[in-house]
Design an enzyme around this catalytic site. Structure first.
Site, mmCIF file in Angstrom:
data_model
loop_
_atom_site.group_PDB
_atom_site.id
_atom_site.type_symbol
_atom_site.label_atom_id
_atom_site.label_comp_id
_atom_site.label_asym_id
_atom_site.label_seq_id
_atom_site.Cartn_x
_atom_site.Cartn_y
_atom_site.Cartn_z
ATOM 1 N N MET A 17 0.813 -1.219 0.000
ATOM 2 C CA MET A 17 0.000 0.000 0.000
ATOM 3 C C MET A 17 0.842 1.263 0.000
ATOM 4 O O MET A 17 0.527 2.246 -0.674
ATOM 5 C CB MET A 17 -0.938 0.003 1.208
ATOM 6 C CG MET A 17 -1.747 1.281 1.358
ATOM 7 S SD MET A 17 -2.920 1.241 2.734
ATOM 8 C CE MET A 17 -4.211 0.210 2.030
ATOM 9 N N LEU A 33 -4.981 7.830 -1.867
ATOM 10 C CA LEU A 33 -5.761 6.693 -1.393
ATOM 11 C C LEU A 33 -7.251 6.889 -1.681
ATOM 12 O O LEU A 33 -7.917 5.997 -2.219
ATOM 13 C CB LEU A 33 -5.500 6.519 0.102
ATOM 14 C CG LEU A 33 -6.064 5.286 0.800
ATOM 15 C CD1 LEU A 33 -5.121 4.885 1.935
ATOM 16 C CD2 LEU A 33 -7.444 5.555 1.363
ATOM 17 N N LEU A 39 -10.749 1.055 -4.133
ATOM 18 C CA LEU A 39 -10.704 1.018 -2.665
ATOM 19 C C LEU A 39 -11.911 1.713 -2.047
ATOM 20 O O LEU A 39 -12.560 1.187 -1.148
ATOM 21 C CB LEU A 39 -9.409 1.671 -2.170
ATOM 22 C CG LEU A 39 -9.170 1.688 -0.669
ATOM 23 C CD1 LEU A 39 -9.023 0.261 -0.144
ATOM 24 C CD2 LEU A 39 -7.918 2.498 -0.341
ATOM 25 N N ARG A 103 1.425 1.502 -3.781
ATOM 26 C CA ARG A 103 0.218 1.899 -4.523
ATOM 27 C C ARG A 103 -0.086 3.380 -4.382
ATOM 28 O O ARG A 103 -0.534 4.013 -5.352
ATOM 29 C CB ARG A 103 -0.981 1.060 -4.018
ATOM 30 C CG ARG A 103 -2.309 1.366 -4.728
ATOM 31 C CD ARG A 103 -2.256 0.932 -6.172
ATOM 32 N NE ARG A 103 -3.506 1.273 -6.853
ATOM 33 C CZ ARG A 103 -3.717 2.414 -7.488
ATOM 34 N NH1 ARG A 103 -2.769 3.351 -7.491
ATOM 35 N NH2 ARG A 103 -4.867 2.636 -8.101
ATOM 36 N N TYR A 104 0.087 3.957 -3.190
ATOM 37 C CA TYR A 104 -0.380 5.322 -2.950
ATOM 38 C C TYR A 104 0.716 6.313 -2.602
ATOM 39 O O TYR A 104 0.422 7.470 -2.323
ATOM 40 C CB TYR A 104 -1.451 5.315 -1.837
ATOM 41 C CG TYR A 104 -2.589 4.385 -2.149
ATOM 42 C CD1 TYR A 104 -3.431 4.615 -3.236
ATOM 43 C CD2 TYR A 104 -2.817 3.235 -1.379
ATOM 44 C CE1 TYR A 104 -4.462 3.755 -3.552
ATOM 45 C CE2 TYR A 104 -3.845 2.378 -1.676
ATOM 46 C CZ TYR A 104 -4.666 2.630 -2.768
ATOM 47 O OH TYR A 104 -5.680 1.760 -3.073
ATOM 48 N N HIS A 200 -7.858 -6.030 8.894
ATOM 49 C CA HIS A 200 -8.364 -4.756 8.382
ATOM 50 C C HIS A 200 -9.784 -4.956 7.864
ATOM 51 O O HIS A 200 -10.076 -5.908 7.153
ATOM 52 C CB HIS A 200 -7.461 -4.251 7.249
ATOM 53 C CG HIS A 200 -7.589 -2.779 7.005
ATOM 54 N ND1 HIS A 200 -8.748 -2.201 6.529
ATOM 55 C CD2 HIS A 200 -6.707 -1.759 7.172
ATOM 56 C CE1 HIS A 200 -8.564 -0.899 6.414
ATOM 57 N NE2 HIS A 200 -7.343 -0.600 6.804
ATOM 58 N N ASP A 276 5.094 -4.009 10.449
ATOM 59 C CA ASP A 276 4.609 -2.914 11.286
ATOM 60 C C ASP A 276 4.318 -1.673 10.450
ATOM 61 O O ASP A 276 5.081 -1.305 9.559
ATOM 62 C CB ASP A 276 5.649 -2.578 12.350
ATOM 63 C CG ASP A 276 5.574 -3.510 13.548
ATOM 64 O OD1 ASP A 276 4.444 -3.837 13.961
ATOM 65 O OD2 ASP A 276 6.631 -3.916 14.059
ATOM 66 N N GLU A 279 -1.332 0.863 11.538
ATOM 67 C CA GLU A 279 -2.394 0.076 12.156
ATOM 68 C C GLU A 279 -1.905 -0.799 13.313
ATOM 69 O O GLU A 279 -2.677 -1.136 14.202
ATOM 70 C CB GLU A 279 -3.109 -0.795 11.113
ATOM 71 C CG GLU A 279 -4.185 -0.073 10.333
ATOM 72 C CD GLU A 279 -3.629 0.610 9.096
ATOM 73 O OE1 GLU A 279 -2.385 0.566 8.892
ATOM 74 O OE2 GLU A 279 -4.417 1.180 8.323
ATOM 75 N N GLU A 283 -2.753 2.136 16.066
ATOM 76 C CA GLU A 283 -4.120 1.708 16.351
ATOM 77 C C GLU A 283 -4.170 0.607 17.412
ATOM 78 O O GLU A 283 -4.977 0.670 18.342
ATOM 79 C CB GLU A 283 -4.798 1.232 15.057
ATOM 80 C CG GLU A 283 -6.295 1.030 15.215
ATOM 81 C CD GLU A 283 -6.999 0.856 13.889
ATOM 82 O OE1 GLU A 283 -8.241 0.943 13.870
ATOM 83 O OE2 GLU A 283 -6.327 0.627 12.864
#
Length: 328
Positions: A17, A33, A39, A103-104, A200, A276, A279, A283
């Site tokens: 990602m 994103l 997505l 990706r982003y 997720h 890691d 998230e 989170e």
């Protein structure tokens, strides 16, 4: 006479990602994103995707910046993915050359494919670093790679590994991390530790339309627990945001129910993340830990992430070897 012609390198390409590499990159990362309709599908068939993505990313960046500040000011995802790529390529042999495509955020597909072409790569094994397939993550990353390969490097021969949720080496490595996590608890508590797998979340509409993500996650948890042994475990879904119906149960709701049941020792096992990043480091380690303790869960731990652990690196190298043999 022995053939001395040098063989062209084989690219090992890991797809992930990505994440902001500075606090200043948080807002543009979020914009990229939210612009991805694979997505997140914003209203009116995409006509407002970019304007709404701009508004949402600007609004959310204020709090997200503080989360990244709390874990060092940037995402560690690129560093871990590069380390994984280097380790897997080394395990595969000298002919493999490691590459990472995000990706982003950078490095993006077009620039990496240009580098592969300059390096003399003619074929590549491409691995999604999402173990469980969903069109929202793996699907989007693979489509992005294929579109850019067709435009930038049409001569490249490649094979894509899109899912490996039930790969034995992956399950072995994850089970080993669970055992290591259990060792963090006092010995007298270990038999009473509640294991909570946290994946997720996706909007429920993805599952309703036939996305296999939930089945893959369940297969992973069952495969891990078969290796760990007869213990209590639950599954929750994290990182939910926005006014849509999400997969259930929410990981926070799982923790609340455990607290109501009088459970005071919980081991968190993140399973849709192989390294890691925000998230796990924020989170789970910060937000969920504080929430759990406020609810009376006195002993809260998380399994070590797979990151560059040798058993995980060898597991993915074996996965690539097997797929390469089938390709050839």
């Amino acid at each position: 006479m022995k053939d001395e012609t040098p063989r062209s390198p084989i690219g090992l390409v890991l797809l992930n990602m990505g994440g902001p590499d500075s606090l200043e990159a948080v807002e543009p990362f979020l914009y990229n994103l939210f612009c991805d309709r694979d997505l997140i599908q914003l209203p009116l068939g995409g006509l407002l995707q970019k304007p709404l993505a701009r508004l949402i990313s600007r609004k959310r960046a204020r709090s997200v910046v503080e989360n990244y500040r709390a874990i060092g000011g940037k995402s560690p995802l690129l560093g871990w993915t590069r380390t994984q790529a280097e380790g897997i390529a080394a395990a595969l042999g000298d002919e493999f050359r490691p590459y990472v495509i995000m990706r982003y955020w950078s490095p993006l597909a077009d620039e990496v494919l240009e580098q592969m072409k300059a390096d003399g790569v003619t074929q590549a094994m491409v691995v999604s670093m999402y173990p469980h397939y969903t069109g929202a993550t793996t699907g989007s990353s693979v489509k992005d790679f294929k579109q850019n390969a067709a435009r930038v490097f049409p001569e490249l021969r490649y094979r894509v590994i899109e899912q490996w949720y039930d790969w034995p080496g992956y399950l072995d490595a994850l089970a080993a991390r669970v055992r290591e996590g259990l060792e963090k608890f006092p010995e007298e508590l270990r038999s009473r530790v509640q294991i909570v797998f946290s994946a997720h979340a996706l909007p429920q509409k993805f599952i309703d339309r036939g996305d296999p993500y939930l089945e893959h996650v369940l297969d992973t948890t069952r495969g891990v627990m078969k290796r760990v042994g007869n213990r209590a475990w639950r599954l929750g879904f994290q990182s939910r945001s926005g006014p849509v119906k999400w997969m259930e149960p929410d990981t926070v709701d799982v923790l609340d129910q455990l607290a109501e049941d009088g459970r005071t020792a919980v081991l968190m096992v993140p399973i849709s993340f192989v390294s890691d990043h925000i998230e796990t480091l924020h989170e789970i380690d910060i937000e969920y830990r504080e929430h759990a303790r406020n609810k009376g869960i006195e002993h809260f731990e998380r399994t070590p992430s797979l990151n560059d652990h040798p058993d995980f690196i060898e597991a993915i190298a074996d996965l690539v070897r097997k797929d390469l043999e089938q390709w050839r």
